[in-house]
Write a protein that holds these residues in place. Structure first.
Motif, mmCIF file in Angstrom:
data_model
loop_
_atom_site.group_PDB
_atom_site.id
_atom_site.type_symbol
_atom_site.label_atom_id
_atom_site.label_comp_id
_atom_site.label_asym_id
_atom_site.label_seq_id
_atom_site.Cartn_x
_atom_site.Cartn_y
_atom_site.Cartn_z
ATOM 1 N N MET A 1 0.834 -1.200 0.000
ATOM 2 C CA MET A 1 0.000 0.000 0.000
ATOM 3 C C MET A 1 0.870 1.252 0.000
ATOM 4 N N THR A 40 -6.627 2.543 5.831
ATOM 5 C CA THR A 40 -7.111 1.863 4.617
ATOM 6 C C THR A 40 -8.280 0.967 5.004
ATOM 7 N N TYR A 41 -9.135 0.730 4.043
ATOM 8 C CA TYR A 41 -10.267 -0.176 4.262
ATOM 9 C C TYR A 41 -10.152 -1.347 3.298
ATOM 10 N N GLU A 42 -10.341 -2.509 3.853
ATOM 11 C CA GLU A 42 -10.290 -3.725 3.051
ATOM 12 C C GLU A 42 -11.702 -4.303 3.062
#
Ligand SMILES: [Zn+2]
Length: 156
Positions: A1, A40-42
């Motif tokens: 990322m 961050t979003y997963e």
């Protein structure tokens, strides 16, 4: 990322937790290059379409199974396998983008019959007779009569 501040790829996850009612994982990351933190979003990918049967049970939609049933109906008919495979793929794509991501076997049967009806009448009757397992001869004859009426529309 990649770090949104400096663009560096060297960062580590410092915290992970559930988000969006368990449909996503929120991660806090720490950039080793600029020491900034970012989130961050997963998200879980919902790619499974469920097929609900008459008795209420459901199973994952299997495209191959659908294509197989269509190709049985189209046996010895001048229909390329690819036409069936393409249609099934398109149908699956449509089902995946519907919010409920579920379909009833009856709906699936109706869609298949509508597709075959426009493709090949023999294949349509074969599929319909097996799939719908007509309750009566009358119902079956009605279906055939309906096809004849459709066929007549095209001629002058
Ligand atoms: Zn950075």
């Amino acid at each position: 990322m990649r770090c949104p501040f400096c663009g560096d790829l060297d960062n580590r996850v410092v915290d992970s937790r559930m988000a969006r009612d368990g449909r996503a994982i929120r991660r806090r990351r720490h950039c080793g290059a600029c020491e900034q933190r970012f989130t961050t979003y997963e998200e879980v990918e919902h790619t499974v379409v469920l097929v609900t049967k008459k008795d209420g049970a459901s199973e994952p939609f299997e495209r191959d199974k659908l294509v197989r049933s269509l190709s049985i109906a189209c046996r010895k008919r001048p229909i390329p396998y690819q036409v069936l495979a393409d249609w099934a793929q398109e149908l699956e794509r449509m089902l995946k983008v519907t919010p409920r991501r579920a379909v009833q076997t009856v709906e699936l049967g109706d869609k298949s019959m509508a597709f075959l009806r426009g493709l090949d009448h023999v294949a349509y009757v074969r599929y319909a007779s097996v799939y719908r397992s007509f309750d009566s001869v009358v119902e079956f004859l009605d279906a055939i009569r309906g096809m004849d009426a459709d066929a007549g529309k095209g001629s002058p």
